[in-house]
Design an enzyme around this catalytic site. Structure first.
Site, PDB file in Angstrom:
ATOM      1  N   GLY A  14       0.790  -1.228   0.000  1.00  0.00           N
ATOM      2  CA  GLY A  14       0.000   0.000   0.000  1.00  0.00           C
ATOM      3  C   GLY A  14       0.819   1.273   0.000  1.00  0.00           C
ATOM      4  N   ARG A  66     -16.014 -13.999  -8.546  1.00  0.00           N
ATOM      5  CA  ARG A  66     -15.609 -12.598  -8.658  1.00  0.00           C
ATOM      6  C   ARG A  66     -16.777 -11.673  -8.293  1.00  0.00           C
ATOM      7  NH1 ARG A  66     -11.158 -11.423 -10.868  1.00  0.00           N
ATOM      8  NH2 ARG A  66     -11.126 -13.326 -12.116  1.00  0.00           N
ATOM      9  N   ARG A  92      -6.902  -7.388  -8.329  1.00  0.00           N
ATOM     10  CA  ARG A  92      -8.112  -8.101  -8.701  1.00  0.00           C
ATOM     11  C   ARG A  92      -8.666  -7.510  -9.991  1.00  0.00           C
ATOM     12  NH1 ARG A  92     -10.056 -12.558  -7.085  1.00  0.00           N
ATOM     13  NH2 ARG A  92     -12.211 -11.820  -6.870  1.00  0.00           N
ATOM     14  N   ASN A 108      -7.610   4.534 -10.950  1.00  0.00           N
ATOM     15  CA  ASN A 108      -6.523   3.565 -10.811  1.00  0.00           C
ATOM     16  C   ASN A 108      -5.230   4.209 -11.285  1.00  0.00           C
ATOM     17  OD1 ASN A 108      -5.337   0.962 -10.352  1.00  0.00           O
ATOM     18  ND2 ASN A 108      -5.314   0.642 -12.565  1.00  0.00           N
ATOM     19  N   HIS A 110      -1.481   3.236 -12.975  1.00  0.00           N
ATOM     20  CA  HIS A 110      -0.838   2.163 -13.745  1.00  0.00           C
ATOM     21  C   HIS A 110       0.592   2.570 -14.085  1.00  0.00           C
ATOM     22  CE1 HIS A 110      -0.659  -1.305 -16.374  1.00  0.00           C
ATOM     23  NE2 HIS A 110      -0.130  -0.533 -17.309  1.00  0.00           N
ATOM     24  N   SER A 137       0.433   6.491 -15.174  1.00  0.00           N
ATOM     25  CA  SER A 137      -0.816   7.134 -15.598  1.00  0.00           C
ATOM     26  C   SER A 137      -1.889   6.911 -14.549  1.00  0.00           C
ATOM     27  CB  SER A 137      -1.313   6.538 -16.921  1.00  0.00           C
ATOM     28  OG  SER A 137      -0.330   6.573 -17.932  1.00  0.00           O
ATOM     29  N   THR A 142     -12.684   1.460 -16.199  1.00  0.00           N
ATOM     30  CA  THR A 142     -13.777   0.972 -17.025  1.00  0.00           C
ATOM     31  C   THR A 142     -13.711  -0.552 -17.046  1.00  0.00           C
ATOM     32  OG1 THR A 142     -12.434   1.121 -19.038  1.00  0.00           O
ATOM     33  CG2 THR A 142     -13.788   3.039 -18.462  1.00  0.00           C
ATOM     34  N   ASP A 146      -7.245  -1.364 -17.854  1.00  0.00           N
ATOM     35  CA  ASP A 146      -6.327  -0.244 -18.100  1.00  0.00           C
ATOM     36  C   ASP A 146      -6.718   0.579 -19.330  1.00  0.00           C
ATOM     37  OD1 ASP A 146      -4.817  -1.178 -15.932  1.00  0.00           O
ATOM     38  OD2 ASP A 146      -3.570  -2.428 -17.199  1.00  0.00           O
ATOM     39  N   GLU A 175       4.678   7.937  -9.169  1.00  0.00           N
ATOM     40  CA  GLU A 175       3.302   7.544  -8.843  1.00  0.00           C
ATOM     41  C   GLU A 175       2.821   8.247  -7.580  1.00  0.00           C
ATOM     42  OE1 GLU A 175       2.528   3.335  -8.738  1.00  0.00           O
ATOM     43  OE2 GLU A 175       3.939   2.953 -10.356  1.00  0.00           O
TER      44      GLU A 175
END
Length: 316
Positions: A14, A66, A92, A108, A110, A137, A142, A146, A175
């Site tokens: 984390g 899931r 996940r 998110n 990436h 990024s 969605t 990615d 990041e």
């Protein structure tokens, strides 16, 4: 300042969660981390969050579909009254249903300059391709991996002799800088006057024969050449509030609404008992509910023939 309520989903140490958490300690940060959740009860990041006084939630995904696990995580987010979700090393693949429930409210980060190198092993792939830069990024999540709209990027130079570990360490620094800044900008936009006015405008002008003018310094919506059914109060007389003003049945309904939620509803000055003010600058706006308020207010002043026409359209 009313801060946006953010949950961070993690699976491991984390470090990006920590960067978001510490950025949120600044008095002028427009978000607060109120929950750190994980699919891994042993995730080291949970211990850090607990030590910093942040609520945590963990539920292992083993033995669950899931969709079942995503449903459990979604319920935890709803219980914590979360407005935005930040994925930070959450390992996940999310179900389409979960993504759909948080559409436009889940971000998110990436470790590549998307759309390059979706998926894993991004640093190796950038080096092998002979790229001059790797990077990171932040994007909206969605259903496709990615692939959501990009909200911000930071290029990181690839040095001669770099390997994935050395490049990855520098990208991680980038990041930590990028994610908190982009998240702050993104959540703040939903409390800006321009954004809030536009959301109301789209819904008000979708009503039959509605138009917009400025009245008493406020955006105002009415039926063309007819009465007004909504105003947007923007720091009216220095009250520091952004609110939608719509017509209601009278003093009894006004008192009931204010008693039910005095933070959200108030009696607008100079408008009397036939109006209610609904604050928009508190976040967590139910835009479907706002559309219903506008339609109800519109109907209260619409000519009978026009209202009947709308009823007829609604039957089909």
């Amino acid at each position: 300042m009313v801060k946006a309520r953010v949950a961070v989903l993690i699976s491991g140490t984390g470090t990006n969660m920590a960067a978001l958490l510490y950025a949120a300690k600044a008095a002028d940060c427009p978000y607060e981390i109120v929950l750190v959740a994980s699919n891994n009860p042993d995730a080291a990041g949970l211990k850090l969050a607990e030590a910093e006084g942040i609520a945590t939630f963990a539920h292992p995904h083993k033995g669950l579909s899931r969709e079942e696990h995503d449903g459990i995580m979604h319920d935890a987010l709803i219980a914590a009254k979360i407005e935005f979700v930040a994925l930070a090393g959450y390992m996940r693949i999310l179900s389409p249903d979960f993504v759909g429930k948080w559409e436009g409210r889940m971000l998110n980060i990436h470790p590549s300059l998307l759309p390059k190198y979706k998926g894993l092993h991004t640093h190796e792939r950038a080096i092998e391709a002979g790229d001059s830069h790797g990077g990171c990024s932040v994007h909206l999540v969605t259903a496709e991996l990615d692939d959501g709209p990009i909200l911000g990027q930071t290029p990181v130079a690839i040095l001669t002799g770099d390997n994935a570990d050395r490049l990855g360490a520098r990208v991680l620094i980038a990041e930590h800088q990028l994610y908190s800044r982009v998240l702050a900008d993104y959540v703040a936009r939903e409390r800006t006057p321009d954004f809030l006015v536009q959301q109301v405008r789209e819904r008000a002008l979708a009503l039959p024969e509605a138009d917009e003018v400025v009245s008493h310094g406020m955006p105002c919506f009415g039926i063309i050449k007819g009465k007004k059914f909504a105003y947007i109060s923007l720091d009216h007389h220095g009250d520091g509030k952004i609110a939608l003003l719509v017509k209601i049945s009278g003093a009894e309904e006004q008192a009931m609404l204010i008693d039910m939620n005095p933070d959200r509803y108030y009696r607008p000055a100079y408008f009397g008992d036939g109006w209610i003010a609904i604050r928009l600058d508190l976040g967590e706006n139910d835009w479907d509910g706002i559309a219903n308020w506008l339609a109800k207010s519109w109907r209260s002043i619409a000519p009978r023939k026009l209202a009947a026409m709308m009823d007829l359209i609604g039957e089909f």
